[in-house]
Scaffold this active site. Structure first.
Site, short mmCIF file in Angstrom:
data_model
loop_
_atom_site.label_atom_id
_atom_site.label_comp_id
_atom_site.label_asym_id
_atom_site.label_seq_id
_atom_site.Cartn_x
_atom_site.Cartn_y
_atom_site.Cartn_z
N TYR A 1 0.83 -1.20 0.00
CA TYR A 1 0.00 0.00 0.00
C TYR A 1 0.87 1.25 0.00
O TYR A 1 2.04 1.23 0.42
CB TYR A 1 -0.92 0.03 1.23
CG TYR A 1 -0.19 0.24 2.54
CD1 TYR A 1 0.06 1.54 3.02
CD2 TYR A 1 0.26 -0.84 3.28
CE1 TYR A 1 0.73 1.74 4.22
CE2 TYR A 1 0.93 -0.65 4.47
CZ TYR A 1 1.17 0.64 4.94
OH TYR A 1 1.85 0.83 6.11
N PHE B 1 -5.58 5.37 0.66
CA PHE B 1 -4.69 4.20 0.52
C PHE B 1 -4.80 3.63 -0.90
O PHE B 1 -5.92 3.36 -1.37
CB PHE B 1 -5.04 3.10 1.54
CG PHE B 1 -4.68 3.45 2.94
CD1 PHE B 1 -3.42 3.18 3.44
CD2 PHE B 1 -5.62 4.06 3.78
CE1 PHE B 1 -3.10 3.50 4.75
CE2 PHE B 1 -5.29 4.38 5.09
CZ PHE B 1 -4.03 4.09 5.58
N PHE C 1 2.29 9.57 3.92
CA PHE C 1 2.65 9.38 5.33
C PHE C 1 3.16 7.96 5.61
O PHE C 1 3.75 7.72 6.68
CB PHE C 1 1.45 9.70 6.25
CG PHE C 1 0.26 8.81 6.05
CD1 PHE C 1 0.18 7.55 6.64
CD2 PHE C 1 -0.82 9.24 5.27
CE1 PHE C 1 -0.92 6.75 6.46
CE2 PHE C 1 -1.93 8.43 5.09
CZ PHE C 1 -1.98 7.18 5.69
N ASP C 2 2.96 7.04 4.68
CA ASP C 2 3.46 5.68 4.92
C ASP C 2 3.46 4.89 3.60
O ASP C 2 2.69 5.21 2.68
CB ASP C 2 2.57 4.96 5.95
CG ASP C 2 3.23 3.68 6.49
OD1 ASP C 2 4.45 3.49 6.24
OD2 ASP C 2 2.55 2.88 7.15
N TYR D 1 -8.27 7.15 12.41
CA TYR D 1 -7.66 7.44 13.72
C TYR D 1 -8.42 8.54 14.48
O TYR D 1 -7.95 9.02 15.50
CB TYR D 1 -6.19 7.85 13.53
CG TYR D 1 -5.36 6.68 12.98
CD1 TYR D 1 -4.91 5.67 13.84
CD2 TYR D 1 -5.05 6.60 11.64
CE1 TYR D 1 -4.17 4.61 13.34
CE2 TYR D 1 -4.31 5.53 11.14
CZ TYR D 1 -3.87 4.54 11.99
OH TYR D 1 -3.15 3.50 11.52
N ILE E 1 -7.34 -0.57 11.18
CA ILE E 1 -8.35 0.47 11.38
C ILE E 1 -9.64 0.00 10.70
O ILE E 1 -9.62 -0.76 9.73
CB ILE E 1 -7.89 1.83 10.82
CG1 ILE E 1 -7.53 1.71 9.32
CG2 ILE E 1 -6.71 2.37 11.61
CD1 ILE E 1 -7.15 3.04 8.68
#
Length: 540
Positions: A29, A102, A39-40, A85, A59
């Site tokens: 992902y 994502f 962010f990731d 979150y 999540i």
């Protein structure tokens, strides 16, 4: 923005299975905010994200978004804060009330309840035997992950994978997946990670928790307890004799592996394979498989590797290979064999029998034991003429023509040591070949007693030397001697050994009398054969 958003950007044509709650997945992902700030990323870590779906390990939005995905499917997912979150975010990473995007690619999918899956896509018509526990197999394979990524291939190494099945030499899933396979069968074996390399992978190409897919073709199969297997393909109706230990065989063969790959053929060399049986001259399985065969028989001999070329193999034969020999027995004999005579016809007035020294005229057909015609006097339109026992034919024929009467027909079978031996006759008779002669005796001229080339039909003149010495000079020349002998034969007073050249006989007789070798015979040199025998006896 308040609801989960899922966009299916790529869906593969084949989707045999989709994600359900409780499944374990591996996926890549990219995680970003709506403004595109990343962010990731699993790609940056060089490892998929591995997790159970629907068990609170993700999540809530991702738990929902992964359901229904196929392996190799790509989804773009928008997750609102309440399903991500929330109002707290993740300090230093995810701000409060953040919408998350994502880009997800599903790599792998399995469930703890999964078992090994087997899909056979080719199965040969004949399957005399299938893989059982403790069998030894040789197979080729391509190993991929569920997404099709290749991690290993025996084809690339150009060498089969060789192993025992069901005794722990393989991962459990492969041990199960190979059971029941036929030689030549092709199947796809899908193995969940807990029956493969588990959480840790293999430490090399296979990551932890990876499902494995093996595309397998089985080439060979045997058990260490196997003996040879024999399949009779053709047994002649007439089989007077079967091969035994110590016999010498000539046979043709095609040698293949179990999958049909040809590794050798005597036919391609246009020459039989010639060997003793039961004496260790050939591999143990062939030594056994050639016993009990008939001339002309065709049989298939299947030999496990421990009775063939073992773990090492030889030449084009790989290690641990089962061998298949399709053989055709051309002939066989034993070194102790003598001539075999079968009389087919004998005249009722059979009183004069052939003996050594007789002059014979006969017809024959000569062939090999398999019926191949070698020669025939009938095709030449003339008889074959010999003096029996004089070495004009092979020893076996000299033996086979003994005690035969005119008009008799017989078959004479001659083993090679009484025929043309190991070398044969180039272009005519193969080496070590058994010969079959169908013979008809047409004429017999009685020969002379052994050791004689000329005999008198009546009393011998007491003045023999003087009669030969026509010019009375006390010396007989070859011309005088020859003329005298010719006269005796013409008038019936003497007889020459039949079947020999007149000049050679006379020259030989003259040379025997010309004791000093000067080309002349004197009265002192001249002796009859019976006189020579008496002198020798007196000396003894």
């Amino acid at each position: 923005g308040a609801e989960l958003g899922v966009e299916r950007r790529f869906v593969p044509e084949s989707c045999p299975r989709a994600v359900r709650p409780g499944d374990f997945v591996r996926y890549h992902y990219l995680g970003a905010f709506p403004d595109g700030t990343r962010f990731d990323s699993s790609y940056d870590r060089g490892s998929t994200f591995n997790v159970f779906v629907g068990k609170g390990q993700l999540i809530a939005g991702m738990d929902q978004a992964l359901v229904g995905m196929c392996v190799n499917e790509r989804r773009f997912v928008k997750i609102p804060p309440k399903l991500a979150y929330g109002t707290e975010g993740v300090p230093g990473v995810i701000p409060p009330n953040a919408v998350l995007h994502f880009d997800v690619l599903l790599i792998d999918l399995w469930n703890l309840e999964d078992e090994v899956q087997v899909q056979t896509y080719f199965k040969p018509e004949k399957c005399p035997r299938t893989v059982q526990v403790s069998d030894f197999v040789r197979y080729h394979y391509n190993g991929t992950f569920l997404d099709g990524t290749l991690f290993d291939s025996s084809h690339n190494r150009m060498r089969t994978y060789d192993t025992y099945v069901g005794i722990g030499w393989l991962i459990p899933g492969m041990d199960q997946g190979l059971l029941g396979m036929c030689v030549g069968e092709k199947r796809i074996i899908t193995i969940p990670p807990f029956l493969a390399y588990g959480e840790d992978g293999d430490g090399k190409e296979i990551p932890g928790q990876a499902s494995l897919v093996f595309d397998v073709v089985l080439l060979d199969l045997h058990n260490p307890k196997d003996g040879i297997a024999i399949e009779n393909q053709l047994v002649p109706e007439s089989c007077e004799r079967r091969s035994q230990t110590g016999d010498f065989l000539r046979y043709h063969y095609n040698g293949t592996l179990l999958d049909g790959t040809l590794f050798d053929s005597s036919y391609s060399r246009n020459h039989t394979y010639d060997t003793y049986v039961g004496k260790g001259y050939v591999i143990a399985g062939m030594d056994e498989g050639l016993l009990g065969v008939c001339t002309g028989e065709k049989r298939r001999i299947i030999i496990p590797p421990h009775l063939g070329y073992g773990e090492e193999g030889r030449g084009k034969i790989p290690g641990s290979a089962v061998l298949v020999f399709d053989i055709h027995v051309v002939d066989f004999h034993n070194p102790s064999d003598s001539v075999s005579i079968t009389v087919h016809y004998k005249p009722s007035n059979c009183t004069v029998l052939s003996k050594k020294g007789d002059y014979l005229k006969y017809h024959y057909n000569a062939s090999l034991l398999d019926g191949t015609l070698l020669d025939s006097t009938h095709s030449l339109g003339k008889t074959y003429n010999i003096v029996l026992g004089s070495g004009q034919v092979v020893l076996g024929m000299d033996m086979g023509l003994q005690d035969m009467c005119v008009g008799e027909r017989r078959t004479v079978v001659i083993p090679p040591h009484l025929g043309y031996g190991e070398d044969g006759v180039e272009g005519e008779v193969p080496g070590s070949a058994v010969l079959v002669f169908d013979i008809e005796l047409l004429e017999l001229v009685s020969g002379l007693p052994e050791g004689y080339m000329f005999v008198w039909n009546g009393e011998v003149s007491p003045n023999l030397f003087e009669e030969i010495d026509q010019n009375h000079d006390g010396e007989v020349l070859l011309e005088e001697f020859s003329e005298y002998i010719q006269t005796q034969v013409d008038t019936g007073k003497g007889k020459l050994a039949p079947g020999f050249d007149f000049e050679k006989i006379v020259r030989n007789m003259f040379t025997n009398q010309d004791r000093d070798g000067n080309g002349k015979v004197t009265a002192e040199e001249f002796k009859l054969k019976d006189q020579e025998a008496k002198e020798e006896h007196d000396e003894l």
